[in-house]
Design a protein around this motif. Structure first.
Motif, PDB file in Angstrom:
ATOM      1  N   ASN A   1       0.798  -1.335  -0.002  1.00 16.92           N
ATOM      2  CA  ASN A   1       0.141   0.010  -0.024  1.00 16.92           C
ATOM      3  C   ASN A   1       0.944   1.183  -0.017  1.00 16.92           C
TER       4      ASN A   1
ATOM      5  N   ARG B   1      -0.394   4.859  -1.618  1.00 16.95           N
ATOM      6  CA  ARG B   1      -1.317   5.557  -1.226  1.00 16.95           C
ATOM      7  C   ARG B   1      -0.884   6.130   0.143  1.00 16.95           C
ATOM      8  N   LYS B   2      -1.656   7.209   0.718  1.00 20.54           N
ATOM      9  CA  LYS B   2      -1.405   7.606   1.894  1.00 20.54           C
ATOM     10  C   LYS B   2      -1.766   6.792   2.994  1.00 20.54           C
TER      11      LYS B   2
ATOM     12  N   ARG C   1       9.178   3.498  -0.671  1.00 18.11           N
ATOM     13  CA  ARG C   1       8.522   4.440  -1.852  1.00 18.11           C
ATOM     14  C   ARG C   1       9.792   4.943  -2.616  1.00 18.11           C
TER      15      ARG C   1
ATOM     16  N   SER D   1       3.669  10.692  -7.957  1.00 14.21           N
ATOM     17  CA  SER D   1       2.313  10.557  -7.332  1.00 14.21           C
ATOM     18  C   SER D   1       2.402   8.923  -7.139  1.00 14.21           C
TER      19      SER D   1
ATOM     20  N   GLY E   1       3.043   7.845  -4.014  1.00 14.95           N
ATOM     21  CA  GLY E   1       2.364   8.071  -2.748  1.00 14.95           C
ATOM     22  C   GLY E   1       2.677   9.368  -2.211  1.00 14.95           C
TER      23      GLY E   1
ATOM     24  N   ASP F   1       2.625  13.583  -1.909  1.00 12.19           N
ATOM     25  CA  ASP F   1       1.658  14.622  -2.404  1.00 12.19           C
ATOM     26  C   ASP F   1       2.418  15.730  -2.989  1.00 12.19           C
TER      27      ASP F   1
END
Lengths: 161, 129
Positions: free
Chosen positions: A44, A47-48, A85, A104, A107, A109
């Motif tokens: 995951n 995503r945040k 990441r 992006s 993850g 912003d």
């Protein structure tokens, strides 16, 4: 027996009991929980995600969870997420896609948060890294055998015209 | 470092999706063969070549047959991987379908487990105590 003695004996008993119940496979449940959290980050990272999601329904405090995670992986969950990441970002850049797309996709912003962490971890900016990778993509396409050791190229007769 | 594999396609899948390694170089090297190297995620300078067993100037057909038999019967243990926490690594790899021929065991030199790759090569996984 004084209060201090009583506490000492109690402490020894607790430690002794822990050792008794976990001789061959220590704290199996804890390991499963920690490994699940690590795999949750692996799946995951794009995503945040929050520390609550990472720790899941562990039956221990968040503080204890972070401590156990760090003990196991030598990184806190947050540090491990950042590591994953950046690793994934480097992999994506090996395909030649733009820094904004990569940012992006892993993850982040903002480009600045991504750029700062990337430079701190890898040592160069994402755009400098991308430039290197794009050059390698061209080299791999134009002269793939340059990436194979010469002895192997010779043994397999690959360099022969 | 070089590891003989029976099938590069399935080896690439095993080393990346099960062990979590990254592909470093993947270029064609003649028909049906690639020069394929992978690296462990936290040691990107260790390049492991997944070397296909195909006959050529280096190996005759007969030697390839012998090598394939030796690899698939679990003769070669190319290297030792170290990890920070063997029980966690064991749980994760086992969960991903990696076959262990020895679970984490306390030996006099370290905590050790042995696992196999998809070709039959075995590896020692160790945590120094």
């Amino acid at each position: 027996m004084t209060e201090i003695h009583r506490k000492l004996v109690l402490g020894l008993l607790v430690n002794f009991t822990l050792d008794m119940v976990t001789p061959a496979y220590p704290r199996e449940y804890l390991y499963q929980r920690i490994v699940q959290s690590k795999l949750f980050i692996d799946d995951n990272y794009a995503r945040k995600i929050t520390i609550d999601e990472i720790s899941g329904e562990a039956f221990f405090s968040k503080f204890h969870f972070i401590r156990l995670f760090k003990q196991t992986y030598q990184k806190t969950p947050h540090q491990y997420l950042a590591f994953v990441r950046i690793e994934k970002a480097m992999q994506l850049m090996r395909t030649g896609i733009t820094v904004a797309e990569v940012c992006s996709a892993v993850g982040f912003d903002t480009l600045s948060a991504f750029g700062n962490l990337f430079k701190r971890t890898v040592g160069i900016t994402p755009s400098a890294y991308l430039k290197q990778q794009r050059l390698q993509i061209i080299q791999l396409k134009e002269a793939p055998l340059n990436f194979v050791p010469g002895c192997i190229v010779y043994q397999y007769g690959l360099g022969e015209k | 470092m070089c590891v003989y594999v029976l099938n590069q396609e399935s080896a690439a899948d095993f080393y990346t999706n099960k062990l979590g390694f990254n592909v470093k170089i993947d270029v064609p090297m003649g028909p049906d063969t690639r020069w394929l190297t992978v690296t462990p995620p936290e040691q990107s300078d260790l390049e492991i070549t997944l070397f296909p067993l195909i006959a050529g100037k280096m190996f005759t057909e007969e030697k390839i047959k012998m090598l394939k038999e030796l690899v698939s019967s679990g003769t070669f243990g190319p290297c030792v991987f170290s990890c920070n926490d063997i029980y966690a690594t064991y749980e994760e790899l086992k969960g991903k379908g990696v076959e262990f021929i020895k679970p984490p065991t306390k030996e006099f030199f370290a905590l050790e487990a042995l696992f196999k790759d998809d070709s039959g090569n075995f590896f020692s996984l160790q945590q120094r105590t």
